[in-house]
Every structure is written in structure tokens, then in C-alpha cells.
Design a protein around this motif. Structure first.
Motif: not given
Length: 257
Positions: A41-45
Motif C-alpha cells: 500500500v505504501w509503495r503504491i502511494l
């Protein structure tokens, strides 16, 4: 991968020890299942990703490590040169600093392990071509935050934790010359009087060392000493860096005995 020491017989693990292993392994699996989705999730964001550090620090805690930190890595980025005692060094250092690591390219052949290493920006180095690490380190450095770090174990293998093997300057070829603005900082991992019970030495198999630590009844206190970064004149060559870093760690070991 182990240091020069007498062969160690395979440990006999009691029933209570096996139960502790099972409990700690379960905690590690649950931690992995919790952290991996959040990591993506953090990577996508495209946010600063704290989950590798939290995961590895949690692995160290689940294994029984109780970490105390003295000093701190350079806030502008640091290449950390640490002594090497066990597999536990990696979660301990990562939890204390958020560091990525330089690892032997052979680890890249293990699917699950490589996947976990890639999440933490591991730099894989081929023993036969250490010059290639220059480009790889620059790629990792660009992905790190201002408080990021990359750790090298210059001994090239594990020691008994009470002494320090010679530092191999060839393992520091990526730091010659050091990238601008990056500190070269020695780190001493001090496992205290219990170090003989957990050090990975002799002919002990890595899995045996892993299980031996997980089977421990007592927690394992460890102090991470972030020592003073090298001065510019000490970074003029990789041989000077290896010598100066080793002397810093030896001095710290002497002061604490």
C-alpha cells in the motif's frame, strides 16, 4: 559462511525449547502477514515505507533480542561497517536504523529470501566481481531517505562476538571513493556475556543457529553502538577505511570490558 572456530555439535533442544521455537515462528509469520500488505500500500502511494524496518525489528524482538541503542546513524545517510556475529545482526541493525544491507549474490537464488531482501533494498554483490557494486550502491542510495543507511559486514563472515576478525578491504570497494555527503560509520554489536550462546561459528549450520536462538528461555540483550563516523582523511582509500573502522570498534570493545 562461518568464522574460524572449533566445530560445534548439533544442539539438543528440549520440549520447552521446541515450544518456544513454535511460538516465536508463529509470531514471525503473523508479523509478515501484517506487514506485507501494508508495505505494498505504501509503495503504491509512493510514501516513505516504514514497514521493512518495522518487520525486521519485530523479527528481532520475536527472536528474543532486546535492543538498546547508543549513538545514532548519520542523519544525512550512512554506510555502516559492523561486526558480524549471527543472522540476528540483520534484524537488530535494521530495527535500530532502517538500514538496507550488502549481501552475497548467492542469496538472490532463494526465491522467498530474495523477495524479502528486495523489499529492504538489499544490494547483491557477486564475489567474483565486486566492482559491480558501485552502480548497485548508487541505485540503492537514491532510493533511501535522508536518514537511510546501508550496512556492510567487513569481516566477511561471522565471529565469536568476543573478538574481531580482520576487515576485508575488498568488501568496501563500493565506498572507494565514498559517495558525497554519505558518512562512513563503524557499528559495534554488543551481545554482552551471553554472546557465546548465540554466536554462529565453526561448523554450525545456519538453521541450527536460527533454532538455537529461538529456543532460548531468556531474552537476549544487545547494544547497538553507532560509533563516530570516519574523518575525511580516514576515507582516502578502502584500506584506510577498513583499518580505521576496525580500530574504532576494537576501542569500543576495550572500553566496555
Amino acid at each position: 559462511m562461518n568464522a574460524t572456530a572449533d566445530a560445534i555439535s548439533k544442539p539438543v533442544i528440549s520440549l520447552a525449547g521446541r515450544l518456544r521455537i513454535a511460538r516465536r515462528l508463529l509470531a514471525m509469520v503473523l508479523l509478515l502477514l501484517a506487514c506485507v500488505p501494508l508495505y505494498y500500500v505504501w509503495r503504491i502511494l509512493r510514501l516513505h515505507n516504514p514497514w521493512p524496518r518495522l518487520f525486521l525489528g519485530g523479527i528481532g524482538w520475536a527472536a528474543g533480542a532486546r535492543v538498546k541503542v547508543e549513538g545514532a546513524p548519520s542523519r544525512k545517510g550512512a554506510f555502516l561497517l559492523a561486526n558480524h556475529v549471527s543472522w540476528l545482526d540483520i534484524p537488530v541493525i535494521a530495527g535500530a536504523s532502517g538500514s538496507a544491507f550488502v549481501a552475497h549474490s548467492g542469496l538472490a537464488g532463494h526465491g522467498l529470501l530474495k523477495w524479502l531482501c528486495d523489499m529492504n533494498d538489499t544490494v547483491f554483490v557477486a564475489r567474483h566481481d565486486r566492482r559491480s557494486v558501485h552502480t548497485q550502491v548508487e541505485q540503492v542510495r537514491a532510493a533511501l531517505t535522508d536518514t537511510g543507511a546501508l550496512t556492510v559486514f567487513p569481516e566477511g563472515t561471522t565471529s565469536d562476538g568476543r573478538s574481531l576478525l580482520p576487515f576485508k578491504s575488498s568488501l568496501l570497494s563500493a565506498l572507494d571513493p565514498p559517495p558525497p555527503g554519505i558518512a562512513i560509520q563503524p557499528v559495534w554489536l554488543d551481545y554482552g556475556p551471553d554472546v557465546a550462546d548465540m554466536a554462529w561459528v565453526g561448523d554450525e549450520h545456519g538453521l541450527d543457529n536460527f533454532l538455537k536462538i529461538l529456543a532460548r528461555r531468556k531474552s537476549l540483550p544487545v547494544t547497538v553502538h553507532f560509533l563516530a563516523p570516519l574523518q575525511p582523511e580516514e576515507t582516502a582509500s578502502r584500506k584506510l577505511m577498513a583499518t580505521a573502522s576496525r580500530e574504532r570498534i576494537l576501542a569500543a570493545m576495550g572500553r566496555n570490558r
